[in-house]
Design a protein around this motif. Structure first.
Motif, PDB file in Angstrom:
ATOM      1  N   SER A 169       0.833  -1.199   0.000  1.00  0.00           N
ATOM      2  CA  SER A 169       0.000   0.000   0.000  1.00  0.00           C
ATOM      3  C   SER A 169       0.865   1.246   0.000  1.00  0.00           C
ATOM      4  CB  SER A 169      -0.907   0.028   1.235  1.00  0.00           C
ATOM      5  OG  SER A 169      -1.517   1.299   1.381  1.00  0.00           O
ATOM      6  N   PRO A 170       0.501   2.274  -0.792  1.00  0.00           N
ATOM      7  CA  PRO A 170       1.239   3.539  -0.756  1.00  0.00           C
ATOM      8  C   PRO A 170       1.248   4.191   0.619  1.00  0.00           C
ATOM      9  CG  PRO A 170      -0.195   3.445  -2.681  1.00  0.00           C
ATOM     10  CD  PRO A 170      -0.573   2.291  -1.815  1.00  0.00           C
ATOM     11  N   ASP A 171       0.276   3.846   1.469  1.00  0.00           N
ATOM     12  CA  ASP A 171       0.256   4.408   2.817  1.00  0.00           C
ATOM     13  C   ASP A 171       1.448   3.954   3.645  1.00  0.00           C
ATOM     14  OD1 ASP A 171      -2.127   5.700   2.265  1.00  0.00           O
ATOM     15  OD2 ASP A 171      -3.373   4.088   3.079  1.00  0.00           O
ATOM     16  N   ASN A 172       2.151   2.932   3.175  1.00  0.00           N
ATOM     17  CA  ASN A 172       3.299   2.407   3.921  1.00  0.00           C
ATOM     18  C   ASN A 172       4.622   3.052   3.544  1.00  0.00           C
ATOM     19  OD1 ASN A 172       2.110   0.529   5.690  1.00  0.00           O
ATOM     20  ND2 ASN A 172       1.950  -1.014   4.070  1.00  0.00           N
ATOM     21  N   TYR A 173       4.628   3.982   2.609  1.00  0.00           N
ATOM     22  CA  TYR A 173       5.892   4.639   2.280  1.00  0.00           C
ATOM     23  C   TYR A 173       6.344   5.511   3.452  1.00  0.00           C
ATOM     24  CZ  TYR A 173       5.388   3.277  -2.610  1.00  0.00           C
ATOM     25  OH  TYR A 173       5.273   2.555  -3.775  1.00  0.00           O
ATOM     26  N   ARG A 174       7.632   5.439   3.743  1.00  0.00           N
ATOM     27  CA  ARG A 174       8.217   6.240   4.809  1.00  0.00           C
ATOM     28  C   ARG A 174       9.462   6.951   4.268  1.00  0.00           C
ATOM     29  NH1 ARG A 174       4.017   5.018   6.218  1.00  0.00           N
ATOM     30  NH2 ARG A 174       3.320   3.911   8.085  1.00  0.00           N
ATOM     31  N   VAL A 175       9.695   8.147   4.759  1.00  0.00           N
ATOM     32  CA  VAL A 175      10.896   8.877   4.367  1.00  0.00           C
ATOM     33  C   VAL A 175      12.125   8.150   4.906  1.00  0.00           C
ATOM     34  CG1 VAL A 175      12.195  11.011   4.698  1.00  0.00           C
ATOM     35  CG2 VAL A 175       9.751  11.103   4.203  1.00  0.00           C
TER      36      VAL A 175
ATOM     37  N   PRO B   8      -1.265 -10.721  21.190  1.00  0.00           N
ATOM     38  CA  PRO B   8      -1.649 -10.570  19.776  1.00  0.00           C
ATOM     39  C   PRO B   8      -0.951  -9.378  19.134  1.00  0.00           C
ATOM     40  CG  PRO B   8      -3.575 -11.036  21.110  1.00  0.00           C
ATOM     41  CD  PRO B   8      -2.450 -10.803  22.075  1.00  0.00           C
ATOM     42  N   LEU B   9      -0.389  -9.615  17.951  1.00  0.00           N
ATOM     43  CA  LEU B   9       0.309  -8.549  17.252  1.00  0.00           C
ATOM     44  C   LEU B   9      -0.681  -7.631  16.550  1.00  0.00           C
ATOM     45  CD1 LEU B   9       3.200 -10.604  15.606  1.00  0.00           C
ATOM     46  CD2 LEU B   9       3.388  -9.057  17.550  1.00  0.00           C
ATOM     47  N   ASP B  10      -0.406  -6.354  16.584  1.00  0.00           N
ATOM     48  CA  ASP B  10      -1.214  -5.380  15.849  1.00  0.00           C
ATOM     49  C   ASP B  10      -0.608  -5.248  14.456  1.00  0.00           C
ATOM     50  OD1 ASP B  10      -2.629  -3.295  14.800  1.00  0.00           O
ATOM     51  OD2 ASP B  10      -2.220  -1.884  16.440  1.00  0.00           O
ATOM     52  N   LEU B  11      -1.222  -5.923  13.473  1.00  0.00           N
ATOM     53  CA  LEU B  11      -0.666  -5.924  12.119  1.00  0.00           C
ATOM     54  C   LEU B  11      -0.744  -4.554  11.468  1.00  0.00           C
ATOM     55  CD1 LEU B  11      -1.950  -9.318  10.679  1.00  0.00           C
ATOM     56  CD2 LEU B  11       0.178  -8.808  11.881  1.00  0.00           C
ATOM     57  N   SER B  12      -1.510  -3.652  12.037  1.00  0.00           N
ATOM     58  CA  SER B  12      -1.575  -2.297  11.472  1.00  0.00           C
ATOM     59  C   SER B  12      -0.442  -1.416  11.967  1.00  0.00           C
ATOM     60  CB  SER B  12      -2.919  -1.641  11.820  1.00  0.00           C
ATOM     61  OG  SER B  12      -2.996  -1.358  13.207  1.00  0.00           O
ATOM     62  N   GLN B  13       0.371  -1.945  12.894  1.00  0.00           N
ATOM     63  CA  GLN B  13       1.470  -1.161  13.470  1.00  0.00           C
ATOM     64  C   GLN B  13       2.718  -2.022  13.592  1.00  0.00           C
ATOM     65  OE1 GLN B  13       1.543   2.178  14.467  1.00  0.00           O
ATOM     66  NE2 GLN B  13      -0.420   2.344  13.427  1.00  0.00           N
ATOM     67  N   MET B  14       3.124  -2.627  12.474  1.00  0.00           N
ATOM     68  CA  MET B  14       4.287  -3.518  12.501  1.00  0.00           C
ATOM     69  C   MET B  14       5.568  -2.722  12.255  1.00  0.00           C
ATOM     70  SD  MET B  14       3.558  -6.718  13.117  1.00  0.00           S
ATOM     71  CE  MET B  14       4.808  -7.710  12.329  1.00  0.00           C
ATOM     72  N   SER B  15       6.597  -3.057  13.002  1.00  0.00           N
ATOM     73  CA  SER B  15       7.903  -2.443  12.764  1.00  0.00           C
ATOM     74  C   SER B  15       8.552  -3.092  11.553  1.00  0.00           C
ATOM     75  CB  SER B  15       8.801  -2.621  13.984  1.00  0.00           C
ATOM     76  OG  SER B  15       9.153  -3.986  14.131  1.00  0.00           O
TER      77      SER B  15
ATOM     78  N   ARG C 129       6.401   2.472  11.565  1.00  0.00           N
ATOM     79  CA  ARG C 129       5.398   1.423  11.652  1.00  0.00           C
ATOM     80  C   ARG C 129       4.678   1.295  10.319  1.00  0.00           C
ATOM     81  NH1 ARG C 129       8.144   0.435  15.145  1.00  0.00           N
ATOM     82  NH2 ARG C 129       7.725   0.008  17.356  1.00  0.00           N
ATOM     83  N   TYR C 130       4.236   0.052  10.011  1.00  0.00           N
ATOM     84  CA  TYR C 130       3.657  -0.263   8.708  1.00  0.00           C
ATOM     85  C   TYR C 130       2.376  -1.074   8.897  1.00  0.00           C
ATOM     86  CZ  TYR C 130       8.363   1.065   7.376  1.00  0.00           C
ATOM     87  OH  TYR C 130       9.543   1.755   7.232  1.00  0.00           O
ATOM     88  N   ASP C 131       1.400  -0.827   8.011  1.00  0.00           N
ATOM     89  CA  ASP C 131       0.124  -1.528   8.068  1.00  0.00           C
ATOM     90  C   ASP C 131       0.185  -2.749   7.152  1.00  0.00           C
ATOM     91  OD1 ASP C 131      -2.451  -2.421   8.127  1.00  0.00           O
ATOM     92  OD2 ASP C 131      -3.382  -0.512   7.544  1.00  0.00           O
ATOM     93  N   LEU C 132       0.231  -3.940   7.757  1.00  0.00           N
ATOM     94  CA  LEU C 132       0.325  -5.186   7.002  1.00  0.00           C
ATOM     95  C   LEU C 132      -0.955  -6.004   7.098  1.00  0.00           C
ATOM     96  CD1 LEU C 132       3.972  -6.314   7.893  1.00  0.00           C
ATOM     97  CD2 LEU C 132       3.196  -4.580   6.285  1.00  0.00           C
ATOM     98  N   THR C 133      -2.067  -5.379   7.499  1.00  0.00           N
ATOM     99  CA  THR C 133      -3.314  -6.123   7.660  1.00  0.00           C
ATOM    100  C   THR C 133      -3.793  -6.733   6.353  1.00  0.00           C
ATOM    101  OG1 THR C 133      -4.542  -4.037   7.404  1.00  0.00           O
ATOM    102  CG2 THR C 133      -4.075  -4.777   9.650  1.00  0.00           C
ATOM    103  N   ALA C 134      -3.444  -6.117   5.206  1.00  0.00           N
ATOM    104  CA  ALA C 134      -3.895  -6.648   3.918  1.00  0.00           C
ATOM    105  C   ALA C 134      -3.351  -8.041   3.647  1.00  0.00           C
ATOM    106  CB  ALA C 134      -3.478  -5.703   2.795  1.00  0.00           C
TER     107      ALA C 134
END
Length: 603
Positions: free
Chosen positions: A258-264, A437-444, A412-417
């Motif tokens: 997802s483009p939302d996962n791009y980080r500088v 439980p891991l929060d897949l929406s906030q994965m390092s 942090r990265y959203d890997l729920t997809a």
């Protein structure tokens, strides 16, 4: 009518000016300002291993395929404004890639390309792809008095990663995209290219080639545009550096999910040396990776191995279908096993000058007093190896640029997809096991890549026919995929350190002499891009030269603070007392021989 004519002429003048401006921009983008290159009188290879191991390391593919770029396409490309071959050794050497003027094509290197430019063929396909291997980034060279000293497993000084277009140019990625675009859009170039690639199949396959070539070009252009307009890499990496974790995360989680996962990614690091790496308990600059195979799979994915999270219908792969890739696990293991035979480079007195043994002996005592506490690790016996337990120095203590450590700890990265479920993750060979439980929406990035590489390895092992009995050796000493997230940098052993400039994790200090000096005695700016070595200060020369890269330590990610020997309380970057100049010279003399055969000859 007069007003309309005036308006028309004004618009035409503006259009012409814009066209000229665009032409100028395109010219400089397609014609990068590269340093001049001249061949060394001779390339000298040190006794780090034998020639067979060297060739295995240089040209064994690892499964990268550089955005669909075929090997024969790459070798047939021309420069945008001439018919000179883009892949000619003399041209690629201007980007900092390593060649030997006496080298000839071989079965492992049919294109006569630089170190680390390999080719691979996927099972069931006749196509061969350009495969950039770890040797491209982890092989160094020093020049002195017209002679070149090859440092196998050392730090490369090329400008490989970026395809972001700049008027200054200078990066391999930018120049490659320019040649690809010129080949596609210039009909005369494409005609020569197609006849070279297809030979007798020209008539039947020309259009197919054009379509496939355009698909690869579009991938390059998409990445260049994406990186540019999002401003993902604001700190220019320059020779010998890349923001490795940032680029791997942006490729794996941004491009592929997802483009939302791009980080500088604004914290480039130097390419570290590889000798003795197989003995370390944890690797990466921040000590975040433990298992050799998982580390190597992550590196291959970052350089361009294919990775698919979703099927053709856009649905996430599940179960044993996770995750198809082009990673070549048997070849990665071969490279890893070969590196276990790599010795640190020994100072070549006949090329770089004799050792002052009495001065080096004084340096040995100073090393014991000032350096050994961090850089001589505790050693234990592990399964099949002596394990060196490297010290991890917190950023707040060591005081060096915190960007790389902080980005890895904070992003942090959203890997729920990907629809992972906790039971599946718990069965993977990733340590430590989740305690909640891991929060897949906030994965390092470290944990996310650990799970991705575990899935990739499972499938790649099955497809390569790796048995359960073979797997511990393939993984590397039966180690799990260990994950740590520390705001710290490792203090590695210093055998051969003289051959690995520049210094600190981000390459912000040009010489070992400056590294032993307080920050206010270090260069705030210096020039990079040359292989010319300074055997007195133990670093590359830093004077200005044509089309040099200006390294500015005031820019984010480039700070040269920390690791200081100066008066003051220890901590906040101060790691030891002020060393007088004569003490620094003695230490440098000892660091030339540390870990090598000359050390035993000291009085």
């Amino acid at each position: 009518m007069f007003i309309l004519r005036l308006l028309f002429r004004s618009l035409m003048a503006i259009a012409i000016l814009l066209g000229v401006a665009l032409a100028v921009v395109l010219y400089y983008v397609a014609n990068p300002k590269l340093p001049l290159w001249s061949p060394a009188q001779q390339v000298h290879y040190l006794d780090q291993w034998d020639d067979a191991d060297r060739q295995t390391y240089y040209f064994t593919p690892q499964g990268t395929q550089v955005k669909g770029l075929h090997y024969d396409w790459f070798t047939a490309l021309e420069l945008p404004f001439s018919q000179q071959r883009f892949a000619s050794p003399e041209y690629l050497a201007r980007f900092g890639f390593l060649i030997d003027p006496s080298q000839k094509p071989t079965p492992n290197n049919p294109g006569n390309l630089p170190v680390g430019f390999a080719r691979h063929q996927n099972p069931g396909s006749a196509d061969t792809f350009l495969d950039i291997t770890c040797a491209a980034c982890h092989t160094g060279e020093l020049r002195f008095n017209g002679q070149a000293v090859r440092i196998d497993g050392g730090s490369a000084q090329h400008v490989l990663p970026s395809s972001v277009p700049t008027l200054r140019g200078g990066s391999f990625g930018q120049a490659l995209v320019a040649s690809l675009a010129a080949t596609y859009y210039n009909p005369w170039k494409f005609e020569r290219f197609a006849r070279q690639v297809l030979a007798g199949d020209y008539d039947s396959r020309r259009q197919q080639l054009r379509n496939e070539f355009k698909a690869s070009l579009d991938t390059f252009l998409k990445v260049a545009w994406n990186d540019t307009h999002r401003g993902l890499y604001p700190t220019e990496e320059g020779p010998g550096r890349t923001d490795a974790f940032g680029r791997i995360a942006n490729a794996s989680f941004g491009d592929a999910i997802s483009p939302d996962n791009y980080r500088v990614a604004n914290a480039p690091v130097d390419y570290p040396q590889l000798w003795d790496m197989w003995t370390f308990d944890w690797v990466q600059w921040n000590g975040s990776a433990q298992q050799p195979m998982a580390r190597n799979i992550g590196e291959a994915l970052g350089v361009g191995a294919t990775l698919n999270f979703f099927d053709r219908d856009g649905q996430p792969f599940k179960g044993d279908d996770r995750y198809p890739s082009s990673v070549r696990v048997r070849d990665l293991h071969l490279i890893e096993a070969t590196l276990q035979r790599l010795a640190p480079p020994a100072w070549p007195e006949e090329l770089l000058g004799p050792i002052d043994k009495p001065l080096a002996a004084k340096g040995r005592a100073l090393f014991s007093e000032n350096c050994a506490g961090c850089h001589v690790p505790r050693t234990t016996q592990g399964e099949g190896r002596n394990v060196q337990h490297l010290k991890m120095l917190p950023v707040v203590y060591i005081g060096t640029d915190p960007g790389a450590a902080n980005n890895i700890a904070d992003h942090r990265y959203d890997l729920t997809a990907l629809q992972w479920n906790p039971a599946e993750l718990g069965q993977l060979d990733v340590e430590p096991k989740p305690t909640h439980p891991l929060d897949l929406s906030q994965m390092s990035v470290a944990k996310g890549l650990a799970y991705v590489t575990a899935f990739v390895a499972n499938r790649a092992y099955r497809e390569a026919g790796i048995t359960l009995a073979e797997r511990p050796e393939m993984d590397g000493f039966g180690l799990p995929i260990g994950v740590r997230e520390l705001r710290a940098y490792k203090a590695r052993p210093l055998a051969g350190v003289w051959a690995t400039p520049p210094f600190l994790h981000n390459g912000s200090v040009p010489s070992l002499y400056q590294l032993l000096s307080p920050q206010d005695e270090r260069s705030t700016t210096f020039y990079k891009g040359t292989f010319e070595y300074d055997p007195k200060h133990l670093g590359y020369r830093t004077e200005a030269f044509t089309n040099a890269f200006l390294f500015d330590t005031r820019i984010t990610g480039n700070h040269n603070s920390g690791h200081e020997f100066r008066a003051g309380k220890l901590g906040n970057g101060v790691i030891g007392r002020l060393l007088q100049p004569q003490e620094r010279w003695a230490l440098l003399e000892y660091l030339k021989v540390l870990g090598g055969p000359l050390e035993s000859q000291l009085p």
